[in-house]
Design a protein around this motif. Structure first.
Motif, PDB file in Angstrom:
ATOM      1  N   ASN A 136     -14.280   2.005   1.269  1.00  0.00           N
ATOM      2  CA  ASN A 136     -13.302   3.107   1.239  1.00  0.00           C
ATOM      3  C   ASN A 136     -12.868   3.641  -0.199  1.00  0.00           C
ATOM      4  OD1 ASN A 136     -10.922   4.884   2.625  1.00  0.00           O
ATOM      5  ND2 ASN A 136      -9.881   3.717   1.139  1.00  0.00           N
ATOM      6  N   GLU A 137     -13.320   4.748  -0.483  1.00  0.00           N
ATOM      7  CA  GLU A 137     -12.908   5.578  -1.508  1.00  0.00           C
ATOM      8  C   GLU A 137     -13.328   4.822  -3.108  1.00  0.00           C
ATOM      9  OE1 GLU A 137      -8.796   6.780  -1.174  1.00  0.00           O
ATOM     10  OE2 GLU A 137      -9.211   8.233   0.152  1.00  0.00           O
ATOM     11  N   TRP A 164       0.820  -1.274  -0.020  1.00  0.00           N
ATOM     12  CA  TRP A 164       0.090  -0.031  -0.032  1.00  0.00           C
ATOM     13  C   TRP A 164       0.790   1.328  -0.018  1.00  0.00           C
ATOM     14  CZ3 TRP A 164      -4.828  -1.422  -1.315  1.00  0.00           C
ATOM     15  CH2 TRP A 164      -5.926  -0.373  -1.111  1.00  0.00           C
ATOM     16  N   ASP A 165       0.324   2.552  -0.045  1.00  0.00           N
ATOM     17  CA  ASP A 165       0.991   3.651  -0.010  1.00  0.00           C
ATOM     18  C   ASP A 165       1.816   4.017   1.386  1.00  0.00           C
ATOM     19  OD1 ASP A 165      -1.158   4.797   1.163  1.00  0.00           O
ATOM     20  OD2 ASP A 165      -1.316   6.468  -0.378  1.00  0.00           O
ATOM     21  N   TRP A 166       1.625   2.972   2.306  1.00  0.00           N
ATOM     22  CA  TRP A 166       2.522   2.936   3.551  1.00  0.00           C
ATOM     23  C   TRP A 166       2.893   1.408   3.881  1.00  0.00           C
ATOM     24  CZ3 TRP A 166      -0.754  -0.313   5.712  1.00  0.00           C
ATOM     25  CH2 TRP A 166      -2.203  -0.200   5.364  1.00  0.00           C
ATOM     26  N   GLU A 211     -11.260  11.429   6.412  1.00  0.00           N
ATOM     27  CA  GLU A 211      -9.755  11.373   6.270  1.00  0.00           C
ATOM     28  C   GLU A 211      -9.312  12.604   5.637  1.00  0.00           C
ATOM     29  OE1 GLU A 211      -8.256   8.492   3.386  1.00  0.00           O
ATOM     30  OE2 GLU A 211      -9.485   6.819   4.172  1.00  0.00           O
TER      31      GLU A 211
HETATM   32  C1  BMA Z   1      -6.654   7.051   1.462  1.00  0.00           C
HETATM   33  C2  BMA Z   1      -6.660   5.854   2.405  1.00  0.00           C
HETATM   34  C3  BMA Z   1      -5.537   5.075   2.053  1.00  0.00           C
HETATM   35  C4  BMA Z   1      -4.402   5.652   1.604  1.00  0.00           C
HETATM   36  C5  BMA Z   1      -4.279   7.096   2.302  1.00  0.00           C
HETATM   37  C6  BMA Z   1      -3.084   7.891   2.038  1.00  0.00           C
HETATM   38  O1  BMA Z   1      -6.711   6.833  -0.079  1.00  0.00           O
HETATM   39  O2  BMA Z   1      -7.995   5.495   2.320  1.00  0.00           O
HETATM   40  O3  BMA Z   1      -5.912   4.122   0.987  1.00  0.00           O
HETATM   41  O4  BMA Z   1      -3.286   4.950   2.430  1.00  0.00           O
HETATM   42  O5  BMA Z   1      -5.391   7.771   1.448  1.00  0.00           O
HETATM   43  O6  BMA Z   1      -2.989   8.051   0.621  1.00  0.00           O
END
Ligand code: BMA
Length: 834
Positions: free
Chosen positions: A432-433, A172-174, A520
């Motif tokens: 999510n998203e 993932w991006d982390w 978020e």
């Molecule tokens: C959103 C979250 C994660 C991601 C974060 C940081 O997209 O739902 O998927 O890690 O932002 O980019």
């Protein structure tokens, strides 16, 4: 019911196509831990290096391309096999598994998130038995399904949307891509007679000060069809017990009991009341009162509602517990480890206490991870942390064809029933998203006329929630506006994610938005120094080294980190200042967002930032890093999520306003000081004002000053901006807010001057700093000298004459000089205009 845990004597061995497997592992039978997974087994056996360190992740990608066979042998006796039924119960298999006993296939599993119960008796024999579970390569499986059904869009590299496995395990991006396999939850043989409990759903139908009704819905699996009895006992915190027995007629597999509690003790989110818990126990009894199975849990009496009533702006998005609107303060939660079986109860408690310690009252379990274990939710029940639970869909279009339709239905049914007992769970969320992705991420061409998951979020999941747990609200997505005709990021409706601050723009852009609930938003920073020292070789401790860049998974992550930093500070040339400034900038960014959103109350009723925790040592948006160390953001969080805060915000008229935010049930009243001061601490004009802030509300107080806008110069009388070393100060009792008329790199801070003294006493250090000048965002990085040291506070701003004592534990002999100067003791003054 008799249970025989099967956690001993396991081995794991590569299976199937061995072409990717290193020679020394190919034929090896490796001792395995159950619950566990192949990565941790290989690590324990010394066959791979720790994939969290340096760039070791790259050396283990073959694991996800390999099939793995877990095997064990165990004994059962004839008496055990003499039960009416004997099942092999796998509470979690990760993921695509064939289960064999003595060479006979007893079942298959395709979803990591759902327990399996396989009829095992025919395959078992008295004496020694062999159990083997063969896991197909998750990557090969997902790619094959993607090929078969046709590709749908997803973020990241691998098609995680074609397998019911924790999405972030694919990277993932982390997070690293450590695609694993294994028996990640307990496994046992269970033998039973007559009937067993398959689920218990305690639903709190209503709860108020006078009475509460709990409906306990029981479902059973039968071997014989005779009449049974279902008995319930509910014991309150005062020890008083309500009993009720109901017959379960022959041939029926369900029964409901309603328990009416008078004068109930209501469960509240923290900050709104106590968390009394009731003990519910359920017994299933056969003929003659023989106990067949017992189930028990703590429950809480409360109601919850998502209020989406229309108003003059659009529609509300307010969580109401026991009829009280709650401002939700918290963060998003990701799996705390790439290998979640390693997260034990103590670690869950530490982490959730880091949330409550930072004054959070809500955690959102994000859809790219897992449904957490019972331990997680019961700690949240106990501590009053509301849980927002996503169904597990994140950042992708998801196929609605089989096998997914059936897998997802079973998954939802299981977890909705399982978690109905936990008062902390206040909302179910579809995805999510994904709805945002459909609107804005160029998915439509690729999707064409296919399904992409909307059916799950708007039809299947809400109807199962309604059927199994109508006491909890369901919402289709984060973000979502309540309608596919309205953009999911529309400020006027639903919940929003704000990601242009960080991805494209400076954090001040938060102030362009007034969402109804922001679920978020966030800003990156590297982990703590001690965490980095463990993860990267010292020669690589530079922002742009290969090792450091490996621990930055976001696309263009470091460029964004530096672009965002550059808006406020000149880019530092050494890694020590780089760490402090990036971490400071992260804290300032999230503080700006949260204080702005809180000042919008009651239009906005929630601020959940991305993200509280990390799963490994990475540069990310987290407040607590992968080794569990709080970053400066954590300390800032404790301040900006406090029940009472003061903040200064610029409004669209260009003027500054003070906000006193009172998130308590008591009125806040007294004398507010509003005034102008100078960096050298000469006082400008100011005065006192008597204020009264009712419970759970926000008071706006106009200040006769203008915020500086782009292009305006200091000293410009027309805009009432005075000098760059002016500060606006608002003080209310111990609370203080300061407004600086420009950002750090444009401010002529005084060179930091202070007296510092160090005392140590029985393993505790006390570092007292007394300011001779303004000291902004003072931080003591004790972990630089002792990796076990955790300091009591960070980012403390002192005015001349004020003191603060940093306290931490260390059994080492630490040098005074190092403790009282950079890079251990840092403050922002060093980074103003030269
Ligand atoms: C959103 C979250 C994660 C991601 C974060 C940081 O997209 O739902 O998927 O890690 O932002 O980019």
């Amino acid at each position: 019911m008799t249970k025989l845990p099967l956690h001993a004597n396991w081995t794991v061995k590569a299976a199937g196509d061995l072409s990717n497997v290193p020679a020394d592992i190919k034929e090896k039978s490796i001792a395995a831990s159950v619950p566990g997974c192949v990565h941790t087994d290989l690590l324990t056996a010394g066959l791979i290096d720790d994939p969290y360190l340096d760039r070791n992740e790259n050396a283990v990608t073959w694991i996800g391309r390999t099939d793995w066979r877990y095997a064990c042998s165990f004994e059962v006796d004839a008496a055990f096999l003499g039960h009416d039924r004997v099942a092999l119960v796998c509470e979690g298999l990760d993921t695509v598994a064939r289960v064999e006993i003595n060479g006979t296939l007893v079942g298959e599993s395709f979803d990591m998130h759902v327990p399996q119960r396989f009829d095992a008796r025919a395959a078992l024999k008295a004496g020694k038995n062999e159990l083997s579970i063969t896991f197909a390569s998750p990557l090969n499986y997902a790619e094959a399904l993607e090929k078969k059904l046709g590709a749908l869009p997803h973020v990241e590299k691998h098609p995680f949307n074609y397998i019911r496995k924790m999405a972030c395990n694919f990277g993932w991006d982390w997070g690293p891509a450590l695609i694993t396999s294994g028996i990640w939850q307990p496994i046992s043989l269970q033998a039973w007679n007559v009937a067993r409990i398959s689920s218990v759903r305690p639903l709190v139908l209503n709860a108020n000060a006078k009475s509460a009704t709990v409906e306990v819905c029981l479902e059973i699996e039968r071997h014989d069809n005779g009449p049974l009895t279902f008995s319930t006992a509910l014991t309150g915190p005062d020890g008083h017990t309500l009993f009720q027995n109901v017959p379960i007629p022959a041939n029926t597999s369900r029964a409901n009991v309603k328990l009416d509690v008078t004068d109930p003790q209501l469960w509240w989110p923290r900050g709104h009341g106590e968390q009394p818990l009731y003990d519910l126990s359920v017994n299933l009894m056969g003929q003659g009162g023989v106990e067949l199975e017992q189930w028990s849990s703590k429950i809480g009496l409360r109601t919850v509602k998502l209020n989406t009533a229309k108003d003059s702006i659009g529609s509300q998005f307010t969580i109401e517990v026991n009829g009280q609107p709650i401002f939700c303060k918290g963060a998003n939660w990701i799996p705390d480890d790439c290998f979640p079986h390693r997260v034990d109860a103590a670690r869950y408690r530490r982490r959730i206490e880091q949330a409550t310690g930072a004054n959070m009252n809500m955690l959102r379990i994000w859809g790219g991870g897992i449904y957490e274990t019972d331990t997680f939710y019961s700690i949240c029940d106990e501590l009053g942390v509301m849980v927002w639970q996503d169904f597990l869909f994140a950042c992708a279009a998801y196929p609605e064809e089989e096998p997914f339709q059936s897998l997802i239905e079973a998954e939802a049914r299981h977890h909705i029933a399982r978690l109905s007992k936990n008062p902390s769970l206040v909302i179910w969320n579809g995805c999510n998203e994904n709805i945002w992705g459909y609107f804005d991420w160029n998915w439509k061409d690729k999707i064409g006329s296919r399904t992409w998951g909307l059916g799950y979020y708007t039809r299947m999941l809400p109807s199962i929630v309604k059927q199994l747990d109508p006491t909890r609200p369901f919402w289709p997505g984060s973000p979502y506006s309540g309608s596919m005709d309205i953009h999911p990021l529309d400020d006027r409706h639903g919940n929003k994610h704000v990601w242009d601050a960080w991805n494209q723009k400076d954090y001040t852009v938060y102030r362009d938005y007034a969402p109804r609930f922001c679920s978020e938003f966030g800003h990156q920073a590297p982990p703590s120094y001690a965490t980095l020292r463990r993860a990267v070789p010292s020669s690589q401790l530079r922002a742009d080294s290969l090792s450091m860049l490996h621990l930055q998974k976001a696309q263009g992550g470091n460029d964004k980190l530096h672009a965002r930093l550059g808006e406020h500070f000149e880019l530092p040339s050494n890694v020590d200042d780089w760490l402090y400034l990036t971490q400071l900038n992260q804290a300032r960014a999230v503080q700006t967002g949260v204080e702005w959103f809180r000042s919008r109350q009651p239009v906005c009723m929630g601020a959940l930032y991305w993200q509280i925790n990390d799963c490994w040592p990475v540069t990310s948006w987290a407040a607590v890093d992968g080794d569990g160390r709080p970053k400066p953001l954590w300390y800032a969080t404790r301040r900006f999520f406090a029940d009472r805060i003061l903040t200064i915000q610029p409004e669209s008229d260009g003027k500054l306003y003070a906000y006193a935010i009172n998130d308590t049930s008591e009125a806040w009243q007294g004398q507010l000081f509003l005034g102008k001061v100078n960096f050298d601490w000469t006082q400008g004009p100011g005065g006192w004002k008597t204020v009264f802030i009712p419970p759970r509300s926000v008071l706006q107080v106009p200040l006769e000053y203008y915020a500086k806008r782009a292009g305006q110069k200091a000293g410009d009388e027309a805009t009432n901006i005075h000098s760059e070393s002016d500060l606006i100060m608002v003080q209310f009792g111990a609370h203080r807010a300061l407004w600086y008329f420009d950002t750090d790199k444009n401010l002529k801070y005084p060179a930091p001057q202070y007296d510092a003294s160090v005392k140590s006493d029985e393993g505790k250090y006390f570092v007292t700093v007394t300011a001779k000048t303004l000291l902004r965002d003072l931080a003591l990085f004790a972990d630089r000298l002792d990796e076990s040291a955790v300091v009591n506070d960070q980012l403390v701003t002192l005015l001349p004459g004020e003191s603060f004592t940093f306290v931490f534990e260390s059994s080492r002999n630490l040098p005074e000089k190092a403790l009282t100067s950079p890079p251990v003791l840092q403050c922002a003054n060093r980074f103003g205009k030269k």
